[in-house]
Design a protein around this motif. Sequence first.
Motif: not given
Length: 349
Positions: A19-40, A76-80
């Motif tokens: 929480a002190e160092t990493v801030t998520l952008k508001p409204g980020v998707p709960d799921r994201y499918v990595v696409q060809s051409g994506d980078t980290l 990629l997605g949020f899990v418990v």
Amino acid sequence: MRNFWVAAIGVFMSMALLAETVTLKPGVPDRYVVQSGDTLWDISSLYLEDPWLWSKIWTINPQIANPHLIYPGDVLGFVVIDGETKLTTITRTETVVEDTGPVTLSPQVRMSDIQGAIPAIPRDKIAGFLSNNRIVSQEELTASPYIIGGYEGRLVLGAEDKIYARGDFGVKALPAYEIFRPGLSYYDPTTEEFLGYEARGLGMASFLNLTDTVATLQIRRSTENIRVQDRLMSSAQDTLVGTYYPSAPEQNIQGEILAVLRGVNAIGQYDVVLLNRGDREGVTAGHVFNIWRRGELVNDPIAKELVRLPSEVGGVLMVFKTFEKLSYGLVLDATRPLSIGDEVRAPGF
């Protein structure tokens, strides 16, 4: 297909821990499918306000064998996990997973093809913005061979022209040499220490032969006209890495922009800049710095004196080539006009 076992490539992120160092952008998707051409970097920019903190996301869980490896089709997605909400690779699939909210998942081992891995920032994606310039000492400059003439007396030379040079080529000459022109000398603006000469890259020549003290070479490529007295130096391609993994320096490094390669004061996105910090201060390729726009001088009408206003963050740069006392950086983002003399600071300090 060559496969190998990789421990679960989850991008495990505990929101409470970061929480002190990493801030998520508001409204980020709960799921994201990595696409060809994506980078980290792309994916980190999608989820994080500060994408250079991607390494904290990828390295939080010590059981990840190689945190740099994710692949097209990974979801990629949020899990418990153990009662905490984290971000992880839920599955590898070529189809989009419907957004159904958090799920409970345990880390798994899976088999993947390393050649399909997603990098951070591949050099070929930004090669056009990088620089072939280098920093040299007075001794290196003096010791380098120099051009004394061109074929048929030509004074202005280019690709496929023969050139003649003198100097120390060593016991055995190299197959090829980079061609440079000595440029500006740089001093630290605060300490006035001499930091080095900038040698501007002009092209490359292959070595043909050496007769007595005169070497014959042929220019294979050139980016501008080559002339008598230009210098020959060994290739420095090994100093450029193939893929950059942007990360914030672990120590508090602060410096200043000394120059911009376009030769003007205004600095914008994808400009290459020279910093007065290098290997000596712990700067390495991939280090990311905030650029602080220097505050303006204003007149205090009451105290009757000039006052400099506070600096403000105006951009982000990534170092791609380092030398002992200087380094080159690529401006990844500029939110306001920047200029020579602006500060650079390691994020988080």
